[in-house]
Design a protein around this motif. Structure first.
Motif, PDB file in Angstrom:
ATOM      1  N   PHE A  22       0.840  -1.201   0.000  1.00 18.04           N
ATOM      2  CA  PHE A  22       0.000   0.000   0.000  1.00 18.04           C
ATOM      3  C   PHE A  22       0.877   1.253   0.000  1.00 18.04           C
ATOM      4  O   PHE A  22       0.685   2.174  -0.801  1.00 18.04           O
ATOM      5  N   PHE A  23       1.895   1.274   0.866  1.00 18.60           N
ATOM      6  CA  PHE A  23       2.758   2.445   0.969  1.00 18.60           C
ATOM      7  C   PHE A  23       3.713   2.572  -0.210  1.00 18.60           C
ATOM      8  O   PHE A  23       4.116   3.682  -0.568  1.00 18.60           O
ATOM      9  N   ILE A  24       4.071   1.447  -0.826  1.00 15.85           N
ATOM     10  CA  ILE A  24       4.863   1.521  -2.061  1.00 15.85           C
ATOM     11  C   ILE A  24       4.069   2.253  -3.134  1.00 15.85           C
ATOM     12  O   ILE A  24       4.601   3.124  -3.839  1.00 15.85           O
ATOM     13  N   ALA A  25       2.778   1.925  -3.239  1.00 18.05           N
ATOM     14  CA  ALA A  25       1.915   2.598  -4.221  1.00 18.05           C
ATOM     15  C   ALA A  25       1.773   4.084  -3.892  1.00 18.05           C
ATOM     16  O   ALA A  25       1.781   4.936  -4.788  1.00 18.05           O
ATOM     17  N   VAL A  26       1.628   4.394  -2.600  1.00 18.45           N
ATOM     18  CA  VAL A  26       1.514   5.800  -2.171  1.00 18.45           C
ATOM     19  C   VAL A  26       2.756   6.587  -2.579  1.00 18.45           C
ATOM     20  O   VAL A  26       2.657   7.672  -3.176  1.00 18.45           O
ATOM     21  N   ILE A  27       3.930   6.050  -2.277  1.00 17.68           N
ATOM     22  CA  ILE A  27       5.188   6.748  -2.560  1.00 17.68           C
ATOM     23  C   ILE A  27       5.412   6.904  -4.061  1.00 17.68           C
ATOM     24  O   ILE A  27       5.805   7.981  -4.535  1.00 17.68           O
ATOM     25  N   LEU A  28       5.153   5.840  -4.816  1.00 15.51           N
ATOM     26  CA  LEU A  28       5.319   5.918  -6.270  1.00 15.51           C
ATOM     27  C   LEU A  28       4.376   6.943  -6.886  1.00 15.51           C
ATOM     28  O   LEU A  28       4.756   7.691  -7.799  1.00 15.51           O
ATOM     29  N   ALA A  29       3.143   6.997  -6.384  1.00 12.07           N
ATOM     30  CA  ALA A  29       2.144   7.927  -6.930  1.00 12.07           C
ATOM     31  C   ALA A  29       2.485   9.385  -6.630  1.00 12.07           C
ATOM     32  O   ALA A  29       1.982  10.291  -7.299  1.00 12.07           O
ATOM     33  N   MET A  30       3.334   9.620  -5.635  1.00  9.69           N
ATOM     34  CA  MET A  30       3.760  10.984  -5.302  1.00  9.69           C
ATOM     35  C   MET A  30       4.810  11.491  -6.279  1.00  9.69           C
ATOM     36  O   MET A  30       5.053  12.694  -6.373  1.00  9.69           O
ATOM     37  N   HIS A  31       5.447  10.573  -7.017  1.00 10.22           N
ATOM     38  CA  HIS A  31       6.538  10.957  -7.919  1.00 10.22           C
ATOM     39  C   HIS A  31       6.247  10.673  -9.389  1.00 10.22           C
ATOM     40  O   HIS A  31       6.963  11.174 -10.257  1.00 10.22           O
ATOM     41  N   HIS A  32       5.254   9.860  -9.654  1.00 11.05           N
ATOM     42  CA  HIS A  32       4.966   9.465 -11.036  1.00 11.05           C
ATOM     43  C   HIS A  32       3.464   9.603 -11.323  1.00 11.05           C
ATOM     44  O   HIS A  32       2.663   9.726 -10.386  1.00 11.05           O
ATOM     45  N   PRO A  33       3.075   9.562 -12.610  1.00  6.45           N
ATOM     46  CA  PRO A  33       1.646   9.626 -12.954  1.00  6.45           C
ATOM     47  C   PRO A  33       0.856   8.515 -12.262  1.00  6.45           C
ATOM     48  O   PRO A  33       1.246   7.347 -12.303  1.00  6.45           O
ATOM     49  N   ARG A  34      -0.247   8.893 -11.623  1.00  5.78           N
ATOM     50  CA  ARG A  34      -1.024   7.939 -10.836  1.00  5.78           C
ATOM     51  C   ARG A  34      -1.554   6.791 -11.679  1.00  5.78           C
ATOM     52  O   ARG A  34      -1.598   5.647 -11.225  1.00  5.78           O
ATOM     53  N   ARG A  35      -1.963   7.105 -12.900  1.00  2.00           N
ATOM     54  CA  ARG A  35      -2.540   6.074 -13.774  1.00  2.00           C
ATOM     55  C   ARG A  35      -1.531   4.960 -14.049  1.00  2.00           C
ATOM     56  O   ARG A  35      -1.871   3.773 -14.011  1.00  2.00           O
ATOM     57  N   LEU A  36      -0.276   5.344 -14.315  1.00  2.00           N
ATOM     58  CA  LEU A  36       0.754   4.346 -14.610  1.00  2.00           C
ATOM     59  C   LEU A  36       1.091   3.514 -13.372  1.00  2.00           C
ATOM     60  O   LEU A  36       1.287   2.304 -13.469  1.00  2.00           O
ATOM     61  N   VAL A  37       1.148   4.171 -12.229  1.00  2.00           N
ATOM     62  CA  VAL A  37       1.424   3.451 -10.985  1.00  2.00           C
ATOM     63  C   VAL A  37       0.299   2.467 -10.683  1.00  2.00           C
ATOM     64  O   VAL A  37       0.553   1.312 -10.314  1.00  2.00           O
ATOM     65  N   PHE A  38      -0.937   2.906 -10.870  1.00  4.17           N
ATOM     66  CA  PHE A  38      -2.088   2.035 -10.610  1.00  4.17           C
ATOM     67  C   PHE A  38      -2.060   0.807 -11.513  1.00  4.17           C
ATOM     68  O   PHE A  38      -2.308  -0.311 -11.060  1.00  4.17           O
ATOM     69  N   ILE A  39      -1.728   1.011 -12.784  1.00  8.81           N
ATOM     70  CA  ILE A  39      -1.663  -0.103 -13.730  1.00  8.81           C
ATOM     71  C   ILE A  39      -0.610  -1.123 -13.283  1.00  8.81           C
ATOM     72  O   ILE A  39      -0.861  -2.330 -13.249  1.00  8.81           O
ATOM     73  N   GLY A  40       0.578  -0.632 -12.949  1.00  5.19           N
ATOM     74  CA  GLY A  40       1.657  -1.531 -12.540  1.00  5.19           C
ATOM     75  C   GLY A  40       1.359  -2.270 -11.253  1.00  5.19           C
ATOM     76  O   GLY A  40       1.560  -3.491 -11.163  1.00  5.19           O
ATOM     77  N   VAL A  41       0.849  -1.552 -10.252  1.00  7.16           N
ATOM     78  CA  VAL A  41       0.542  -2.159  -8.952  1.00  7.16           C
ATOM     79  C   VAL A  41      -0.571  -3.190  -9.080  1.00  7.16           C
ATOM     80  O   VAL A  41      -0.471  -4.315  -8.577  1.00  7.16           O
ATOM     81  N   THR A  42      -1.648  -2.808  -9.762  1.00  6.56           N
ATOM     82  CA  THR A  42      -2.795  -3.714  -9.909  1.00  6.56           C
ATOM     83  C   THR A  42      -2.435  -4.960 -10.718  1.00  6.56           C
ATOM     84  O   THR A  42      -2.865  -6.070 -10.381  1.00  6.56           O
ATOM     85  N   ALA A  43      -1.632  -4.765 -11.766  1.00  6.56           N
ATOM     86  CA  ALA A  43      -1.205  -5.912 -12.582  1.00  6.56           C
ATOM     87  C   ALA A  43      -0.387  -6.889 -11.749  1.00  6.56           C
ATOM     88  O   ALA A  43      -0.563  -8.111 -11.852  1.00  6.56           O
ATOM     89  N   ALA A  44       0.502  -6.364 -10.895  1.00  5.41           N
ATOM     90  CA  ALA A  44       1.324  -7.231 -10.043  1.00  5.41           C
ATOM     91  C   ALA A  44       0.463  -7.996  -9.042  1.00  5.41           C
ATOM     92  O   ALA A  44       0.650  -9.203  -8.836  1.00  5.41           O
ATOM     93  N   LEU A  45      -0.488  -7.308  -8.426  1.00  6.50           N
ATOM     94  CA  LEU A  45      -1.347  -7.951  -7.432  1.00  6.50           C
ATOM     95  C   LEU A  45      -2.281  -8.974  -8.083  1.00  6.50           C
ATOM     96  O   LEU A  45      -2.566 -10.021  -7.504  1.00  6.50           O
ATOM     97  N   ALA A  46      -2.741  -8.670  -9.291  1.00  3.32           N
ATOM     98  CA  ALA A  46      -3.593  -9.620 -10.018  1.00  3.32           C
ATOM     99  C   ALA A  46      -2.795 -10.869 -10.387  1.00  3.32           C
ATOM    100  O   ALA A  46      -3.279 -12.001 -10.250  1.00  3.32           O
ATOM    101  N   ALA A  47      -1.550 -10.664 -10.846  1.00  8.79           N
ATOM    102  CA  ALA A  47      -0.687 -11.798 -11.200  1.00  8.79           C
ATOM    103  C   ALA A  47      -0.402 -12.664  -9.973  1.00  8.79           C
ATOM    104  O   ALA A  47      -0.452 -13.900 -10.043  1.00  8.79           O
ATOM    105  N   MET A  48      -0.130 -12.005  -8.840  1.00  3.33           N
ATOM    106  CA  MET A  48       0.129 -12.738  -7.604  1.00  3.33           C
ATOM    107  C   MET A  48      -1.112 -13.516  -7.172  1.00  3.33           C
ATOM    108  O   MET A  48      -1.004 -14.665  -6.709  1.00  3.33           O
ATOM    109  N   THR A  49      -2.279 -12.905  -7.318  1.00  2.00           N
ATOM    110  CA  THR A  49      -3.534 -13.576  -6.945  1.00  2.00           C
ATOM    111  C   THR A  49      -3.760 -14.815  -7.792  1.00  2.00           C
ATOM    112  O   THR A  49      -4.100 -15.894  -7.277  1.00  2.00           O
ATOM    113  N   ILE A  50      -3.577 -14.693  -9.102  1.00  2.00           N
ATOM    114  CA  ILE A  50      -3.789 -15.819 -10.018  1.00  2.00           C
ATOM    115  C   ILE A  50      -2.818 -16.954  -9.694  1.00  2.00           C
ATOM    116  O   ILE A  50      -3.206 -18.132  -9.652  1.00  2.00           O
TER     117      ILE A  50
END
Length: 205
Positions: A22-50
């Motif tokens: 959660f905090f990795i996403a927070v920190i990344l979103a403070m320095h980079h475009p939120r949309r790109l961070v959301f895509i990367g974070v969600t893709a990783a969590l979805a892959a881990m879930t599968i």
């Protein structure tokens, strides 16, 4: 399927809020475009879930009685551990988790060029999140859920839960990060694990 979906959604949403990812996403979103961070974070969590659900389905091939007792033991053990951890925490946000997230992001930034492309940001968010989530209690809980419940329901519920947490972190994480009570979230998570342990015991009785 509805039960598996609800279990996956509740377990992940409560467990992931205030977690290292959660905090990795927070920190990344403070320095980079939120949309790109959301895509990367969600893709990783979805892959881990599968991956976790696939592993859970492989575990389900074992004798049902072993799976049943292992599921109960895992949920109750996690519940007791989380309640114990909560009793040792201060009321404020756990600074150790935040520091670990900051260190992980800083180390990743040093290995990448200063001018990052959109793809590089997505990959950084993906790799950092995936590595942080590997071996986490939510991964093990997802495996346990998938071993004894509908895999599609668990997958959809868990991915939705991860997506909700990632969206909160990326959109409003900076504002709420300092107000998150890690102790309260850990306590709620511990109670939830115990409830799932009891439900699993009753259903198998």
């Amino acid at each position: 399927m509805l039960t598996a979906f609800t279990a996956g959604l509740l377990l992940i949403t409560v467990s992931e809020l205030g977690d290292k990812t959660f905090f990795i996403a927070v920190i990344l979103a403070m320095h980079h475009p939120r949309r790109l961070v959301f895509i990367g974070v969600t893709a990783a969590l979805a892959a881990m879930t599968i991956l976790s659900v696939i592993f859970g389905q492989a575990v389900s091939l074992l004798p049902k009685v072993y799976i049943h007792y292992a599921e109960i033991a895992l949920f109750i053990a996690f519940g007791i551990k989380l309640l114990y951890d909560a009793s040792k925490m201060s009321a404020a946000c756990d600074t150790e988790v935040v520091e670990e997230a900051e260190a992980a992001v800083k180390q990743a930034d040093l290995q990448l060029p200063k001018q990052k492309t959109g793809l590089a940001i997505v990959i950084e968010a993906f790799v950092l999140t995936f590595m942080a989530e590997w071996g986490d209690r939510t991964q093990i809980a997802t495996i346990a859920l998938a071993a004894g419940n509908n895999p599609i329901g668990v997958t959809i519920g868990a991915i939705l839960g991860h997506s909700i947490c990632a969206a909160i972190a990326v959109i409003g994480g900076k504002m709420i990060a300092g107000r998150i009570s890690e102790r309260q979230l850990t306590f709620i998570g511990g109670c939830l694990f115990l409830v799932f342990g009891v439900v699993a015991a009753i259903e198998g009785a």
